[in-house]
Design a protein around this motif. Structure first.
Motif, PDB file in Angstrom:
ATOM      1  N   ASP A  21      72.626 -61.907 -50.439  1.00 59.15           N
ATOM      2  CA  ASP A  21      73.105 -62.484 -51.706  1.00 59.15           C
ATOM      3  C   ASP A  21      72.421 -63.799 -52.048  1.00 59.15           C
ATOM      4  OD1 ASP A  21      74.831 -60.363 -52.096  1.00 59.15           O
ATOM      5  OD2 ASP A  21      76.529 -61.394 -51.141  1.00 59.15           O
ATOM      6  N   HIS A  22      71.756 -64.412 -51.088  1.00 55.53           N
ATOM      7  CA  HIS A  22      71.114 -65.700 -51.320  1.00 55.53           C
ATOM      8  C   HIS A  22      69.615 -65.601 -51.572  1.00 55.53           C
ATOM      9  CE1 HIS A  22      74.536 -68.018 -49.103  1.00 55.53           C
ATOM     10  NE2 HIS A  22      74.923 -67.483 -50.231  1.00 55.53           N
ATOM     11  N   VAL A  23      69.081 -64.391 -51.612  1.00 54.57           N
ATOM     12  CA  VAL A  23      67.640 -64.235 -51.830  1.00 54.57           C
ATOM     13  C   VAL A  23      67.323 -64.532 -53.293  1.00 54.57           C
ATOM     14  CG1 VAL A  23      65.667 -62.663 -51.756  1.00 54.57           C
ATOM     15  CG2 VAL A  23      67.460 -62.494 -50.021  1.00 54.57           C
ATOM     16  N   PRO A  24      66.392 -65.444 -53.543  1.00 60.91           N
ATOM     17  CA  PRO A  24      66.023 -65.722 -54.939  1.00 60.91           C
ATOM     18  C   PRO A  24      65.273 -64.535 -55.546  1.00 60.91           C
ATOM     19  CG  PRO A  24      64.574 -66.903 -53.437  1.00 60.91           C
ATOM     20  CD  PRO A  24      65.614 -66.229 -52.595  1.00 60.91           C
ATOM     21  N   ARG A  25      65.364 -64.416 -56.838  1.00 60.70           N
ATOM     22  CA  ARG A  25      64.607 -63.400 -57.579  1.00 60.70           C
ATOM     23  C   ARG A  25      63.399 -64.090 -58.183  1.00 60.70           C
ATOM     24  NH1 ARG A  25      68.327 -61.357 -55.194  1.00 60.70           N
ATOM     25  NH2 ARG A  25      69.662 -59.697 -55.896  1.00 60.70           N
ATOM     26  N   LEU A  26      62.235 -63.460 -58.046  1.00 59.83           N
ATOM     27  CA  LEU A  26      60.990 -64.038 -58.541  1.00 59.83           C
ATOM     28  C   LEU A  26      60.383 -63.118 -59.582  1.00 59.83           C
ATOM     29  CD1 LEU A  26      58.672 -66.137 -58.341  1.00 59.83           C
ATOM     30  CD2 LEU A  26      57.723 -64.725 -56.489  1.00 59.83           C
ATOM     31  N   ALA A  27      60.133 -63.653 -60.760  1.00 63.37           N
ATOM     32  CA  ALA A  27      59.400 -62.936 -61.807  1.00 63.37           C
ATOM     33  C   ALA A  27      57.974 -63.466 -61.786  1.00 63.37           C
ATOM     34  CB  ALA A  27      60.041 -63.168 -63.171  1.00 63.37           C
ATOM     35  N   VAL A  28      57.012 -62.578 -61.546  1.00 62.72           N
ATOM     36  CA  VAL A  28      55.609 -62.965 -61.465  1.00 62.72           C
ATOM     37  C   VAL A  28      54.894 -62.523 -62.736  1.00 62.72           C
ATOM     38  CG1 VAL A  28      53.453 -62.735 -60.182  1.00 62.72           C
ATOM     39  CG2 VAL A  28      55.637 -62.735 -58.949  1.00 62.72           C
ATOM     40  N   TYR A  29      54.246 -63.469 -63.381  1.00 58.11           N
ATOM     41  CA  TYR A  29      53.444 -63.181 -64.570  1.00 58.11           C
ATOM     42  C   TYR A  29      51.977 -63.286 -64.175  1.00 58.11           C
ATOM     43  CZ  TYR A  29      57.740 -63.738 -67.213  1.00 58.11           C
ATOM     44  OH  TYR A  29      59.011 -63.587 -67.699  1.00 58.11           O
ATOM     45  N   GLY A  30      51.163 -62.332 -64.599  1.00 56.95           N
ATOM     46  CA  GLY A  30      49.759 -62.329 -64.219  1.00 56.95           C
ATOM     47  C   GLY A  30      49.502 -61.179 -63.273  1.00 56.95           C
ATOM     48  N   THR A  31      48.590 -61.367 -62.354  1.00 61.09           N
ATOM     49  CA  THR A  31      48.193 -60.299 -61.449  1.00 61.09           C
ATOM     50  C   THR A  31      48.716 -60.534 -60.043  1.00 61.09           C
ATOM     51  OG1 THR A  31      46.149 -59.926 -62.668  1.00 61.09           O
ATOM     52  CG2 THR A  31      46.206 -59.124 -60.414  1.00 61.09           C
ATOM     53  N   ILE A  32      49.320 -59.503 -59.489  1.00 63.69           N
ATOM     54  CA  ILE A  32      49.612 -59.486 -58.057  1.00 63.69           C
ATOM     55  C   ILE A  32      48.663 -58.437 -57.489  1.00 63.69           C
ATOM     56  CG2 ILE A  32      51.290 -59.068 -56.240  1.00 63.69           C
ATOM     57  CD1 ILE A  32      53.514 -59.663 -58.179  1.00 63.69           C
ATOM     58  N   HIS A  33      47.825 -58.833 -56.560  1.00 65.05           N
ATOM     59  CA  HIS A  33      46.863 -57.901 -55.971  1.00 65.05           C
ATOM     60  C   HIS A  33      47.595 -56.730 -55.326  1.00 65.05           C
ATOM     61  CE1 HIS A  33      43.485 -60.496 -56.775  1.00 65.05           C
ATOM     62  NE2 HIS A  33      44.198 -61.524 -56.319  1.00 65.05           N
ATOM     63  N   SER A  34      46.990 -55.561 -55.371  1.00 60.66           N
ATOM     64  CA  SER A  34      47.621 -54.343 -54.854  1.00 60.66           C
ATOM     65  C   SER A  34      47.984 -54.475 -53.374  1.00 60.66           C
ATOM     66  CB  SER A  34      46.733 -53.130 -55.103  1.00 60.66           C
ATOM     67  OG  SER A  34      45.475 -53.306 -54.488  1.00 60.66           O
TER      68      SER A  34
END
Length: 169
Positions: A21-34
Motif C-alpha cells: 500500500d505504500h508503493v508510489p505510483r510513477l507515470a513516465v513520459y518519454g521513452t523507457i527502453h525495452s
C-alpha cells in the motif's frame, strides 16, 4: 539514461515486499527502453510504473504542475555526480516537490540548497526503499504543496531561457 531506473525499481520492490500500500505510483513520459520494461515486468513492478509515452511539451509541463511529486533519477556512478539533468529546471519551474534519487553531487546539492524536495543518495536498495516509503506515507496524508523556496525562480527553465535570450541579444 541506461540503468536510470535500477535503484528506483529495487527500492519500490523492497517497499512492495514490506507494504504494497505504500508503493508510489510513477507515470513516465518519454521513452523507457525495452530492456528496462522487461526488468520492471520481471520484478512484478508493472502495476507501479506507467509508461505514458511521448506527449506534447504543453502536456508534459501540465503533468509536472499537477503531479504530487516529481522524480529525478541518475545512475549511482561517479560520472553522474556532476550532472544536473535539464529536466530538473522544468521541475523547479513546476514548483512541485522533487524526489531526487541521485548520487551525492551537484543535483543533490541543488535540490537541498533550494529546499525543492528530498535528495535520496543511498546506494542500498533497502535503505533507499525505507526513505522513499517514508516520503510516500508523509506526503499521501499531507495537503499538496507548491514550492516557493528562495532562489527557485533563478533556476527555473523559463528564467534561464529568458536570461540566455537577453545575453544573446
Amino acid at each position: 539514461y541506461g540503468g536510470m531506473l535500477d535503484r528506483y525499481a529495487a527500492a519500490i520492490a523492497s517497499i512492495r515486499d514490506r507494504n504494497p500500500d505504500h508503493v508510489p505510483r510513477l507515470a513516465v513520459y518519454g521513452t523507457i527502453h525495452s530492456a528496462e520494461m522487461r526488468r520492471i515486468s520481471a520484478l512484478g513492478l508493472s502495476p507501479f510504473i506507467e509508461d505514458r509515452g511521448f506527449v506534447s511539451h504543453e502536456e508534459s509541463v501540465a503533468a509536472m504542475k499537477n503531479a504530487r511529486a516529481l522524480l529525478a533519477l541518475l545512475p549511482p556512478h561517479e560520472r553522474w555526480r556532476t550532472c544536473v539533468p535539464s529536466k530538473l529546471y522544468w521541475y523547479l519551474a513546476a514548483r512541485r516537490p522533487i524526489v531526487a534519487i541521485v548520487p551525492e553531487g551537484d543535483t543533490a546539492a541543488l535540490v537541498r540548497r533550494l529546499h525543492a524536495g528530498d535528495a535520496l543518495v543511498d546506494s542500498d536498495a533497502s535503505v533507499l526503499g525505507q526513505q522513499l516509503e517514508q516520503l510516500v506515507v508523509t506526503r499521501r496524508g499531507a495537503p499538496e504543496t507548491r514550492l516557493s523556496g528562495e532562489g527557485i525562480e533563478r533556476y527555473a527553465m523559463d528564467a534561464i531561457v529568458e536570461e540566455l535570450d537577453g545575453f544573446l541579444r
